[in-house]
Motif scaffolding. Structure first.
Motif, PDB file in Angstrom:
ATOM      1  N   ALA A  74      46.470  31.487  38.305  1.00  0.00           N
ATOM      2  CA  ALA A  74      45.288  32.331  38.465  1.00  0.00           C
ATOM      3  C   ALA A  74      45.053  32.663  39.931  1.00  0.00           C
ATOM      4  O   ALA A  74      44.708  33.795  40.276  1.00  0.00           O
ATOM      5  N   VAL A  75      45.254  31.691  40.811  1.00  0.00           N
ATOM      6  CA  VAL A  75      45.060  31.913  42.247  1.00  0.00           C
ATOM      7  C   VAL A  75      46.107  32.877  42.785  1.00  0.00           C
ATOM      8  O   VAL A  75      45.785  33.808  43.538  1.00  0.00           O
ATOM      9  N   VAL A  76      47.357  32.691  42.391  1.00  0.00           N
ATOM     10  CA  VAL A  76      48.434  33.571  42.865  1.00  0.00           C
ATOM     11  C   VAL A  76      48.231  34.999  42.373  1.00  0.00           C
ATOM     12  O   VAL A  76      48.315  35.952  43.154  1.00  0.00           O
ATOM     13  N   MET A  77      47.926  35.150  41.089  1.00  0.00           N
ATOM     14  CA  MET A  77      47.726  36.493  40.544  1.00  0.00           C
ATOM     15  C   MET A  77      46.525  37.187  41.191  1.00  0.00           C
ATOM     16  O   MET A  77      46.584  38.368  41.520  1.00  0.00           O
ATOM     17  N   SER A  78      45.454  36.461  41.381  1.00  0.00           N
ATOM     18  CA  SER A  78      44.264  37.046  42.004  1.00  0.00           C
ATOM     19  C   SER A  78      44.531  37.432  43.447  1.00  0.00           C
ATOM     20  O   SER A  78      44.087  38.485  43.910  1.00  0.00           O
ATOM     21  N   SER A  79      45.268  36.603  44.169  1.00  0.00           N
ATOM     22  CA  SER A  79      45.605  36.913  45.563  1.00  0.00           C
ATOM     23  C   SER A  79      46.469  38.159  45.662  1.00  0.00           C
ATOM     24  O   SER A  79      46.228  39.026  46.502  1.00  0.00           O
ATOM     25  N   LEU A  80      47.480  38.240  44.812  1.00  0.00           N
ATOM     26  CA  LEU A  80      48.338  39.430  44.819  1.00  0.00           C
ATOM     27  C   LEU A  80      47.530  40.676  44.485  1.00  0.00           C
ATOM     28  O   LEU A  80      47.686  41.718  45.116  1.00  0.00           O
ATOM     29  N   GLY A 118      42.771  51.050  45.448  1.00  0.00           N
ATOM     30  CA  GLY A 118      43.360  49.738  45.163  1.00  0.00           C
ATOM     31  C   GLY A 118      42.298  48.682  44.918  1.00  0.00           C
ATOM     32  O   GLY A 118      42.419  47.870  43.995  1.00  0.00           O
ATOM     33  N   PHE A 119      41.247  48.701  45.734  1.00  0.00           N
ATOM     34  CA  PHE A 119      40.153  47.754  45.521  1.00  0.00           C
ATOM     35  C   PHE A 119      39.434  48.045  44.200  1.00  0.00           C
ATOM     36  O   PHE A 119      39.009  47.122  43.500  1.00  0.00           O
ATOM     37  N   ALA A 120      39.279  49.316  43.859  1.00  0.00           N
ATOM     38  CA  ALA A 120      38.618  49.677  42.600  1.00  0.00           C
ATOM     39  C   ALA A 120      39.438  49.217  41.397  1.00  0.00           C
ATOM     40  O   ALA A 120      38.888  48.681  40.425  1.00  0.00           O
ATOM     41  N   VAL A 121      40.756  49.394  41.467  1.00  0.00           N
ATOM     42  CA  VAL A 121      41.628  48.943  40.377  1.00  0.00           C
ATOM     43  C   VAL A 121      41.569  47.423  40.272  1.00  0.00           C
ATOM     44  O   VAL A 121      41.493  46.871  39.164  1.00  0.00           O
ATOM     45  N   ALA A 122      41.581  46.731  41.400  1.00  0.00           N
ATOM     46  CA  ALA A 122      41.514  45.273  41.389  1.00  0.00           C
ATOM     47  C   ALA A 122      40.203  44.792  40.778  1.00  0.00           C
ATOM     48  O   ALA A 122      40.180  43.846  39.992  1.00  0.00           O
ATOM     49  N   ARG A 123      39.123  45.461  41.115  1.00  0.00           N
ATOM     50  CA  ARG A 123      37.823  45.068  40.565  1.00  0.00           C
ATOM     51  C   ARG A 123      37.776  45.311  39.061  1.00  0.00           C
ATOM     52  O   ARG A 123      37.257  44.493  38.303  1.00  0.00           O
ATOM     53  N   ALA A 124      38.301  46.442  38.617  1.00  0.00           N
ATOM     54  CA  ALA A 124      38.316  46.736  37.185  1.00  0.00           C
ATOM     55  C   ALA A 124      39.182  45.723  36.438  1.00  0.00           C
ATOM     56  O   ALA A 124      38.803  45.237  35.367  1.00  0.00           O
ATOM     57  N   TRP A 125      40.325  45.373  36.998  1.00  0.00           N
ATOM     58  CA  TRP A 125      41.209  44.392  36.365  1.00  0.00           C
ATOM     59  C   TRP A 125      40.523  43.030  36.291  1.00  0.00           C
ATOM     60  O   TRP A 125      40.573  42.363  35.268  1.00  0.00           O
ATOM     61  N   THR A 150      41.535  18.662  22.710  1.00  0.00           N
ATOM     62  CA  THR A 150      42.788  18.896  23.402  1.00  0.00           C
ATOM     63  C   THR A 150      42.697  20.244  24.091  1.00  0.00           C
ATOM     64  O   THR A 150      42.263  21.220  23.488  1.00  0.00           O
ATOM     65  N   VAL A 151      43.090  20.300  25.354  1.00  0.00           N
ATOM     66  CA  VAL A 151      43.068  21.545  26.117  1.00  0.00           C
ATOM     67  C   VAL A 151      44.499  21.901  26.461  1.00  0.00           C
ATOM     68  O   VAL A 151      45.210  21.117  27.072  1.00  0.00           O
ATOM     69  N   GLU A 152      44.952  23.086  26.047  1.00  0.00           N
ATOM     70  CA  GLU A 152      46.266  23.580  26.401  1.00  0.00           C
ATOM     71  C   GLU A 152      46.088  24.760  27.333  1.00  0.00           C
ATOM     72  O   GLU A 152      45.563  25.788  26.945  1.00  0.00           O
ATOM     73  N   LEU A 153      46.543  24.612  28.575  1.00  0.00           N
ATOM     74  CA  LEU A 153      46.372  25.675  29.554  1.00  0.00           C
ATOM     75  C   LEU A 153      47.338  26.823  29.327  1.00  0.00           C
ATOM     76  O   LEU A 153      47.056  27.948  29.668  1.00  0.00           O
ATOM     77  N   ASN A 154      48.494  26.557  28.775  1.00  0.00           N
ATOM     78  CA  ASN A 154      49.519  27.594  28.638  1.00  0.00           C
ATOM     79  C   ASN A 154      49.415  28.348  27.327  1.00  0.00           C
ATOM     80  O   ASN A 154      50.275  29.138  27.001  1.00  0.00           O
ATOM     81  N   SER A 155      48.369  28.099  26.536  1.00  0.00           N
ATOM     82  CA  SER A 155      48.256  28.760  25.245  1.00  0.00           C
ATOM     83  C   SER A 155      47.763  30.206  25.372  1.00  0.00           C
ATOM     84  O   SER A 155      47.970  30.994  24.477  1.00  0.00           O
ATOM     85  N   CYS A 156      47.123  30.559  26.468  1.00  0.00           N
ATOM     86  CA  CYS A 156      46.612  31.909  26.676  1.00  0.00           C
ATOM     87  C   CYS A 156      47.508  32.628  27.661  1.00  0.00           C
ATOM     88  O   CYS A 156      47.560  32.253  28.824  1.00  0.00           O
ATOM     89  N   ARG A 157      48.195  33.644  27.239  1.00  0.00           N
ATOM     90  CA  ARG A 157      49.088  34.378  28.133  1.00  0.00           C
ATOM     91  C   ARG A 157      48.764  35.859  28.057  1.00  0.00           C
ATOM     92  O   ARG A 157      48.624  36.417  27.006  1.00  0.00           O
ATOM     93  N   ASP A 158      48.664  36.471  29.239  1.00  0.00           N
ATOM     94  CA  ASP A 158      48.472  37.934  29.340  1.00  0.00           C
ATOM     95  C   ASP A 158      49.229  38.416  30.513  1.00  0.00           C
ATOM     96  O   ASP A 158      49.334  37.855  31.518  1.00  0.00           O
TER      97      ASP A 158
END
Length: 158
Positions: A74-80, A118-125, A150-158
Motif C-alpha cells: 500500500a505504501v509503495v503503490m501510494s508513493s508511486l 496527475g494530482f487529480a488522477v491520483a486523488r480520484a484513484w 482470521t485476517v488474510e492480507l493477501n485475499s484482496c487484490r486489485d
C-alpha cells in the motif's frame, strides 16, 4: 508490514481513532550534524502527533495501547501514484507540446497542466481505492476481539 505503536483516543462502532508519535531516527544517523531534519527535531518541530482512523472489530477502549500496521504494498503503490504519476504526466504534456511546435510559454503551461492532471488522477484513484481492505491500516496487537478471527492480507487484490 510497516508498524507503529499508538494509543486509542476514540472508539466508534466499527473503528477507532489512534494517536501515534512520529519517531525520528536522527539519533543513529551519522550525518545529523549537517541535516535539516535533525535541526527541526532539536527545536521540536519534528515531534508531531499523528491521528489515524483504523477499522477494527476488536473490543478496544480509550487509552488502550495498540500496534497498527500498513502493508508495504500500500505504501509503495501510494508513493508511486502520488509522486511518479504527476511527474510523468508533466513531462509527457511538456514534450508533446514542444514536439507540436508551440512556444515556450505554452509548453510550460501545458507541463504545469499535466502536473495538475496527475494530482487529480491520483486523488480520484485514492478516493475510489482508499476503502479497499488491502490499503487500510490494521490493528495488529491490542485486546483480542470476541471469538476466533482470521485476517488474510493477501485475499484482496486489485
Amino acid at each position: 508490514m510497516i508498524e507503529e505503536r499508538g494509543r486509542v483516543l476514540s472508539v466508534e462502532a466499527d473503528a477507532v481513532w489512534v494517536e501515534t508519535m512520529r519517531q525520528s531516527t536522527c539519533g543513529s544517523c551519522q550525518a545529523r550534524a549537517g541535516c535539516g531534519s535533525a535541526l527541526l527535531q532539536k527545536v521540536g518541530i519534528g515531534n508531531r502527533l499523528g491521528f489515524i482512523r483504523v477499522s477494527t472489530d476488536r473490543s478496544l477502549q480509550v487509552g488502550d495501547q495498540v500496534t497498527i500496521g500498513v502493508p508495504e504494498q500500500a505504501v509503495v503503490m501510494s508513493s508511486l501514484l502520488m509522486y511518479l504519476l504527476p511527474l510523468v504526466l508533466m513531462f509527457a504534456a511538456g514534450l508533446l507540446l514542444q514536439e507540436a511546435g508551440l512556444g515556450e510559454p505554452l509548453v510550460i503551461l501545458g507541463a504545469f497542466s499535466g502536473l495538475i492532471a496527475g494530482f487529480a488522477v491520483a486523488r480520484a484513484w485514492a478516493g475510489r481505492r482508499g476503502s479497499k481492505a488491502l490499503l487500510q491500516p490494521l490493528v495488529l496487537t491490542g485486546p483480542l476481539p470476541d471469538g476466533p478471527q482470521t485476517v488474510e492480507l493477501n485475499s484482496c487484490r486489485d
